[in-house]
Design an enzyme around this catalytic site. Sequence first.
Site, PDB file in Angstrom:
ATOM      1  N   GLN A 102       0.836  -1.210   0.000  1.00 30.42           N
ATOM      2  CA  GLN A 102       0.000   0.000   0.000  1.00 30.42           C
ATOM      3  C   GLN A 102       0.872   1.262   0.000  1.00 30.42           C
ATOM      4  O   GLN A 102       0.607   2.226   0.732  1.00 30.42           O
ATOM      5  CB  GLN A 102      -0.955  -0.012   1.195  1.00 30.42           C
ATOM      6  CG  GLN A 102      -2.142  -0.951   0.995  1.00 30.42           C
ATOM      7  CD  GLN A 102      -3.070  -0.486  -0.127  1.00 30.42           C
ATOM      8  OE1 GLN A 102      -3.151   0.703  -0.460  1.00 30.42           O
ATOM      9  NE2 GLN A 102      -3.772  -1.430  -0.734  1.00 30.42           N
ATOM     10  N   SER A 103       1.899   1.287  -0.824  1.00 31.73           N
ATOM     11  CA  SER A 103       2.820   2.423  -0.860  1.00 31.73           C
ATOM     12  C   SER A 103       2.176   3.672  -1.463  1.00 31.73           C
ATOM     13  O   SER A 103       1.714   3.653  -2.614  1.00 31.73           O
ATOM     14  CB  SER A 103       4.048   2.034  -1.685  1.00 31.73           C
ATOM     15  OG  SER A 103       4.843   3.176  -1.963  1.00 31.73           O
TER      16      SER A 103
END
Length: 364
Positions: A102-103
């Site tokens: 989930q960057s």
Amino acid sequence: MVETNQIVDRDTMAQPELTLSLCKDLSVALAKFPRVALGHLPTPLEPMDRLSEELGGPRLWVKRDDCTGLSSGGNKTRKLEFLMADAVQSGADTIITQGATQSNHARQTAAAAAKLGMECHILLEDRTGSNDPNYIMNGNVLLDRLHGASVSKRPGGADMNAEMVALAEDLQQNGKTPYIIPGGGSNPIGALGYVNCAREVTEQAAAAGLKIDALVHATGSSGTQAGLVTGLAAIQSDIHLLGIGVRAPKDKQEGMVHDLAVRTAEYMGTGVQIDRDLVRANCDYVGPGYGLPTEGMIAALKLLARTEGLLFDPVYSGKGLDGLIDQVRKGYFDGMENVVFLHTGGSAALFGYPDTFDLHGYTS
Ligand SMILES: *Cc1c(COP(=O)(O)O)cnc(C)c1O
């Protein structure tokens, strides 16, 4: 010919004038570096009066770097203004970067590459082991794909720098000219974005007649804090800067920030010295690990959603906020009047963590 009355004697200047004059010098120093416009800057600086009242400590403010605009915003946009300009200048046509699943950094990089007409390859490291389909496909991952980036996964603990180099070699063999952006965009080039933010928030506060006592934010790959430390040192600011760690223990985090701040100051070539004691990180709010929810984060995130109408994220800004709130309650900021929380963004990640907030049938 120099007329003596035009020579500015800094020792005799009042502090606010000195600060503003040093801000101008810093703008000039930064203007030497290539930069592309990607963000809506300056971002707003707003009071959080309902939260301040609730906590009963100093007046709390929020610097809205969640509103940088690019693909829903966040702190990576400021770094990318300098990193993408360097990529363009080096003749690259393809961007490679890496991050956790989930960057937010990956999402903003994908958007920046799209805007500049470049190909983008993202490597996502599975740092949490979650199999939740929302975590794997929704939130930032959905947006990476929408921006047209190619996304591929690597197991937790993979050597992500080596993976990026291997990918760059493959792409080169296929006639591409790749440019590697390190995780979080945290190198001296990216940190320039936050050197600039230190100047921006200082000028903004001065224009509003506000004296900022402390600036607090979530710190991870360290470029944000390193840039702020360097920028605040350059303008001889006495703002107390505090990073709230989201991954590494305190000694490691502070060491990373200091090392990058020193390299950033060197890269700028302005001769600013970075004292080790300017780097402060509180890493008591990480919980079980990077990207893993904590009770404090959940409570802080809900509190801000309900008192200020603001959204934070579970991995970074939510844990940073937990640290801010807890430290206000513990009296860390006692005697200070104005404390600013730098909102680094990330709310797109909320959609990767819907079950964390346990809102099914939520009534209270
Ligand atoms: C990346 C990120 C941070 C941490 O910034 P670093 O420069 O990596 O230390 C904080 N908040 C959000 C939302 C982020 O995406």
